[in-house]
Design an enzyme around this catalytic site. Structure first.
Site, PDB file in Angstrom:
ATOM      1  CG  ASP A 178     -27.683   0.588   0.125  1.00 48.18           C
ATOM      2  OD1 ASP A 178     -26.553   0.982   0.460  1.00 48.18           O
ATOM      3  OD2 ASP A 178     -28.144  -0.538   0.412  1.00 48.18           O
ATOM      4  CD  GLN A 221     -24.570  -5.583   3.349  1.00 52.62           C
ATOM      5  OE1 GLN A 221     -24.969  -4.526   3.812  1.00 52.62           O
ATOM      6  NE2 GLN A 221     -23.443  -5.665   2.684  1.00 52.62           N
ATOM      7  CE  LYS A 231     -23.274  -1.270   4.770  1.00 51.01           C
ATOM      8  NZ  LYS A 231     -24.035  -1.957   3.712  1.00 51.01           N
TER       9      LYS A 231
HETATM   10  N1  GUN Z   1     -22.954  -5.059  -0.408  1.00 51.61           N
HETATM   11  C1  GUN Z   1     -21.739  -4.535  -0.675  1.00 51.61           C
HETATM   12  N2  GUN Z   1     -21.793  -3.191  -0.620  1.00 51.61           N
HETATM   13  C2  GUN Z   1     -23.067  -2.866  -0.308  1.00 51.61           C
HETATM   14  C3  GUN Z   1     -23.746  -1.635  -0.106  1.00 51.61           C
HETATM   15  O1  GUN Z   1     -23.201  -0.524  -0.211  1.00 51.61           O
HETATM   16  N3  GUN Z   1     -25.073  -1.735   0.216  1.00 51.61           N
HETATM   17  C4  GUN Z   1     -25.701  -2.920   0.318  1.00 51.61           C
HETATM   18  N4  GUN Z   1     -27.002  -2.910   0.620  1.00 51.61           N
HETATM   19  N5  GUN Z   1     -25.106  -4.072   0.131  1.00 51.61           N
HETATM   20  C5  GUN Z   1     -23.794  -4.047  -0.175  1.00 51.61           C
END
Ligand code: GUN
Length: 264
Positions: A112, A89, A45
């Site tokens: 998200d 996350q 990311k």
């Molecule tokens: N953990 C696995 N996929 C994601 C996601 O798309 N966003 C977040 N915040 N955590 C994750």
């Protein structure tokens, strides 16, 4: 167009757009767990953000942090006008209730799409829909089968396909083999997010079906999807290099949208 080419094109468009902005769009990532999968996702990311010209800020917190202290950190970012989007996350350590945390992120900054009042849909289903639309896929009156009922993929995916006028069915780990085979044989669009290596394999599919594979199964350091590669269908998304790229792209799109909403 392949997902790789589609994502590269969209990222290039965003990079140009961002280069003309006066205030730098900024994404904060709070990471609490230090596991290899989370580290890899967060790194991806931050790399995407950097490539596009978005400022990424990583706030890494100790795994022993209390829920109360984590909420304090979230509120600092909620109240910081220079930050346009915030993600926490997942997963979080067991002393912290993930459902509480999802509700603490300011819905306007919730890129998200985890908060019920967020301006955004969760990134994975949104990324899938955007890609299928770019591929001119027909949705109206098509039989869509979503395998998996998670809150971040299966359920919102089914809702979005239904809103696009698909006849949508959700199947899951407790669906019998007989029913699975019956629904799959009639499916035009199959989205699988069940976390089982090559779960789709010997079943019968329409040869003009579309299979979207959300699975990421690690085995001996390699990644496998929920579907065996190269099934006899019209379109099947690869793993790796498929849906994961769409999810990441959508996060960046959402961040830019949050930016425009906040600087307005
Ligand atoms: N953990 C696995 N996929 C994601 C996601 O798309 N966003 C977040 N915040 N955590 C994750």
């Amino acid at each position: 167009m392949s997902i790789k080419d589609y994502v590269a094109l969209k990222k290039e468009e965003m990079r140009k757009e961002v280069s003309e902005l006066k205030i730098v769009p900024t994404l904060a990532i709070i990471q609490v767990n230090d596991d290899p999968a989370s580290n890899a996702y967060v790194k991806g990311k931050l790399k995407d953000a950097e490539n596009i010209g978005i400022k990424g800020i990583l706030i890494k917190l100790d795994e022993s942090i209390s829920e109360e202290d984590l909420i304090k950190e979230i509120n600092k970012i909620n109240n910081d006008d220079s930050i346009h989007g915030l993600i926490v996350q997942m997963p979080l350590p067991k002393q912290i209730n993930e459902e509480h945390i999802k509700l603490m992120v300011d819905p306007k900054k919730d890129v998200d799409g985890f908060h019920p009042l967020s301006s955004f849909n969760p990134c994975t289903p949104q990324g899938i829909v955007d890609y299928l639309k770019a591929e001119n896929v027909d949705f109206a009156d098509k039989n869509a089968v979503v395998i998996g009922r998670s809150n971040i993929v299966g359920k919102p995916m089914a809702k979005m396909l239904t809103n696009l006028n698909c006849n949508t069915t959700i199947l899951h780990s407790k669906t019998s083999k007989k029913n699975l085979e019956m629904f799959l044989a009639n499916a035009d669009i199959i989205v699988i997010a069940i976390g089982k290596k090559w779960f789709l394999d010997k079943q019968t599919f329409k040869n003009d079906a579309i299979i979207v594979d959300v699975g990421i199964n690690r085995e001996d350091g390699k990644l496998y999807g929920d579907a065996r590669p190269d099934l006899n269908v019209k379109l099947q998304t690869p793993v790796p290099g498929g849906v994961g790229l769409l999810t990441r792209l959508t996060l960046m799109k959402n961040l830019l949208q949050a930016y425009y909403q906040e600087i307005k």
